[in-house]
Design a protein around this motif. Sequence first.
Motif, short mmCIF file in Angstrom:
data_model
loop_
_atom_site.label_atom_id
_atom_site.label_comp_id
_atom_site.label_asym_id
_atom_site.label_seq_id
_atom_site.Cartn_x
_atom_site.Cartn_y
_atom_site.Cartn_z
N MET A 97 0.87 -1.45 -0.03
CA MET A 97 0.02 0.00 -0.16
C MET A 97 0.80 1.33 -0.16
N SER A 98 0.62 1.99 -0.77
CA SER A 98 1.54 3.29 -1.07
C SER A 98 1.12 4.27 0.10
N GLU A 99 2.16 5.12 0.43
CA GLU A 99 1.70 6.03 1.64
C GLU A 99 1.39 7.41 0.83
N PRO A 100 0.68 8.17 1.57
CA PRO A 100 0.17 9.49 1.09
C PRO A 100 1.24 10.36 0.61
N THR A 101 1.36 11.21 -0.30
CA THR A 101 2.28 11.96 -0.59
C THR A 101 1.90 13.53 -0.41
N THR A 102 2.63 14.41 -0.40
CA THR A 102 2.40 16.04 -0.33
C THR A 102 3.12 16.51 -1.24
N PHE A 103 2.44 17.85 -1.73
CA PHE A 103 3.14 18.59 -2.90
C PHE A 103 3.58 20.11 -2.66
N ILE A 104 4.27 20.55 -3.02
CA ILE A 104 4.73 22.13 -2.89
C ILE A 104 4.08 22.96 -4.08
N LYS A 105 3.67 24.07 -4.03
CA LYS A 105 3.00 24.86 -4.74
C LYS A 105 4.12 26.16 -5.22
N LEU A 106 4.29 26.08 -6.59
CA LEU A 106 4.99 27.15 -7.15
C LEU A 106 3.97 28.08 -7.88
N ASP A 107 3.85 29.31 -7.65
CA ASP A 107 3.16 30.21 -8.83
C ASP A 107 4.19 30.81 -9.73
N ARG A 108 3.41 30.89 -10.78
CA ARG A 108 4.19 31.09 -12.25
C ARG A 108 4.96 32.41 -12.10
N ASN A 109 4.46 33.18 -11.06
CA ASN A 109 5.20 34.40 -10.90
C ASN A 109 6.66 34.24 -10.58
N ILE A 110 6.95 33.20 -10.24
CA ILE A 110 8.57 32.73 -9.66
C ILE A 110 9.47 32.82 -10.69
N LEU A 111 8.72 32.78 -11.97
CA LEU A 111 9.57 33.24 -13.43
C LEU A 111 10.13 34.59 -13.20
N ARG A 112 9.69 35.60 -12.65
CA ARG A 112 9.99 36.65 -12.38
C ARG A 112 10.86 37.26 -11.10
N TRP A 113 10.91 36.12 -10.19
CA TRP A 113 11.64 36.21 -9.09
C TRP A 113 13.02 36.49 -9.33
N ARG A 114 13.65 37.49 -8.56
CA ARG A 114 15.08 37.70 -8.82
C ARG A 114 16.02 36.78 -8.78
#
Length: 232
Positions: free
Chosen positions: A1-18
């Motif tokens: 039985m596989s264990e539950p996983t978690t995810f991180i969220k990255l906004d597309r605005n990160i493309l303009r992150w310095r």
Amino acid sequence: MSEPTTFIKLDRNILRWRWYKKPNTFRLFVHLLLNANVVDRDFENITVCRGQLLTSRRSLSASLGISEQSVRTSLEHLKSTNEITVRGFSKYSIITVNNYDKYQKTPDKSTAFPPSANHPPTTVQPQYKNDNKEKNYKNDKNTEVRLPALGLFKNVFLTQQELDSLKSQYPDNYSDKIERLSRYLASTGKFYRNHYAVLLQWLEQDLPKEPKRKASYDIDELEKINILDDIN
């Protein structure tokens, strides 16, 4: 039985992150997001909170395949834009990802799971004994609410109950003392087991002291309590 996983969220605005075009800094930040605790976990005598991880420059260097100097530079980049806060100790550091909830939602009970052989804790845990001076101030999770780190350098730790008590007793001075303690800890590297106790001591020392009452040798007063009769 596989264990539950978690995810991180990255906004597309990160493309303009310095730091997007700084490969080492960008990789390090994503690495911190992926390895930060999703829930609070205890390690020896400290609690590594949600959004934090316990690590070292050497460990990060090995994980990312870059030099320790590159790790240091990338950490400074992230600190300069308030992406992270670093609390250093002699053998390791606790890195806090600021605004962690933007990248990782809080898991409910159905998705949160304890460490296991197949799913180790998300923190990097070095195998050595923790020095007494490095013990973090822990709160009773059942009765007290831990606040985010306070002060200019994000290194003062209080519970909500303790902060409310300071506000109630010293409404005009408590915030200045928190900032003073933050600067003092950052500049000296000293460690206090209980920041609330230190703040109380400092605030009490600032209270005006009552002048000592001089002894009265008024004859009439002495006669009233029959002291002169005993003398005669």
